[in-house]
Design an enzyme around this catalytic site. Structure first.
Site, mmCIF file in Angstrom:
data_model
loop_
_atom_site.group_PDB
_atom_site.id
_atom_site.type_symbol
_atom_site.label_atom_id
_atom_site.label_comp_id
_atom_site.label_asym_id
_atom_site.label_seq_id
_atom_site.Cartn_x
_atom_site.Cartn_y
_atom_site.Cartn_z
ATOM 1 N N HIS A 127 0.833 -1.092 -0.137
ATOM 2 C CA HIS A 127 0.036 0.066 0.324
ATOM 3 C C HIS A 127 1.016 1.190 0.158
ATOM 4 O O HIS A 127 2.014 1.218 0.218
ATOM 5 C CB HIS A 127 -0.941 -0.025 1.226
ATOM 6 C CG HIS A 127 -0.226 -0.014 2.506
ATOM 7 N ND1 HIS A 127 0.615 1.124 2.905
ATOM 8 C CD2 HIS A 127 -0.114 -1.051 3.193
ATOM 9 C CE1 HIS A 127 1.005 0.836 4.200
ATOM 10 N NE2 HIS A 127 0.766 -0.452 4.396
ATOM 11 N N GLU A 133 -2.689 -7.145 7.443
ATOM 12 C CA GLU A 133 -1.400 -7.178 8.038
ATOM 13 C C GLU A 133 -1.340 -7.733 9.455
ATOM 14 O O GLU A 133 -2.424 -8.269 10.063
ATOM 15 C CB GLU A 133 -1.235 -5.716 8.155
ATOM 16 C CG GLU A 133 0.407 -5.223 8.952
ATOM 17 C CD GLU A 133 1.517 -6.077 8.502
ATOM 18 O OE1 GLU A 133 1.712 -7.071 8.151
ATOM 19 O OE2 GLU A 133 2.258 -4.958 7.795
#
Length: 181
Positions: free
Chosen positions: A9, A82
């Site tokens: 990201h 994550e």
């Protein structure tokens, strides 16, 4: 052949300050949005079949910018969220070894990520996939493919790492490409 482009990201304010985010939902900053736009322009030169993202906002926003550019929808896969860092969230990323001892156990994190990777193999043979996720997820995938216990190369924000699976073995075509930024 299955081709997956692993995309970290774009940058958040916490990334810029070196602070652990884990599963905390943080947004892209202006630089992160620009990185996602550059990534989208670069990736639009190739043919992609689908965009998959972690459910966290920073990954989803990056994936949405990319998907809009190449006229695809974003699919969410929780397996690529994550690592949960527990009480380490919000602390400086100085001693990663210490931070790995809290929150989600590494073996469970790795298992989750690899379950997601196996789902891609089972469901998307001969597809070209963009997978927008997080640095630790990308490191787990690459260390597994390299049959290594440790991979200490930094995964930059908005970087591209491409892997391919030919139904027998994986190939890493490139890692941490950022020359388009």
């Amino acid at each position: 052949m299955l081709k997956i482009c692993l995309i970290r990201h774009g940058e958040t304010d916490w990334n810029a300050k070196g602070i652990i985010q884990g599963t905390l939902n943080t947004e892209l900053n202006n630089r992160g949005k620009q990185q996602a736009e550059s990534c989208a322009a670069y990736l639009s030169k190739e043919n992609w079949d689908l965009v998959i993202s972690s459910p966290l906002i920073r990954a989803m926003d990056t994936a949405t910018i990319i998907a809009n550019k190449i006229s695809l929808n974003v699919q969410i896969m929780d397996e690529f969220i994550e690592k949960h860092y527990g009480e380490a969230v919000g602390s400086p990323l100085i001693d990663k070894t210490l931070h790995d001892q809290v929150g989600e156990q590494f073996i469970l994190f790795k298992k989750r990520v690899l379950i997601g990777l196996n789902r891609l193999i089972e469901n998307y043979d001969n597809k070209n996939i963009l997978l927008v996720t997080h640095g630790d997820v990308i490191q787990v995938i690459l260390t597994t493919l390299l049959h290594s216990n440790e991979y200490n190369n930094k995964v930059n924000n908005a970087s591209l790492s491409e892997i391919e699976y030919n139904n027998v073995h994986w190939t890493i075509n490139y890692f941490n490409r950022i020359n388009y930024l």
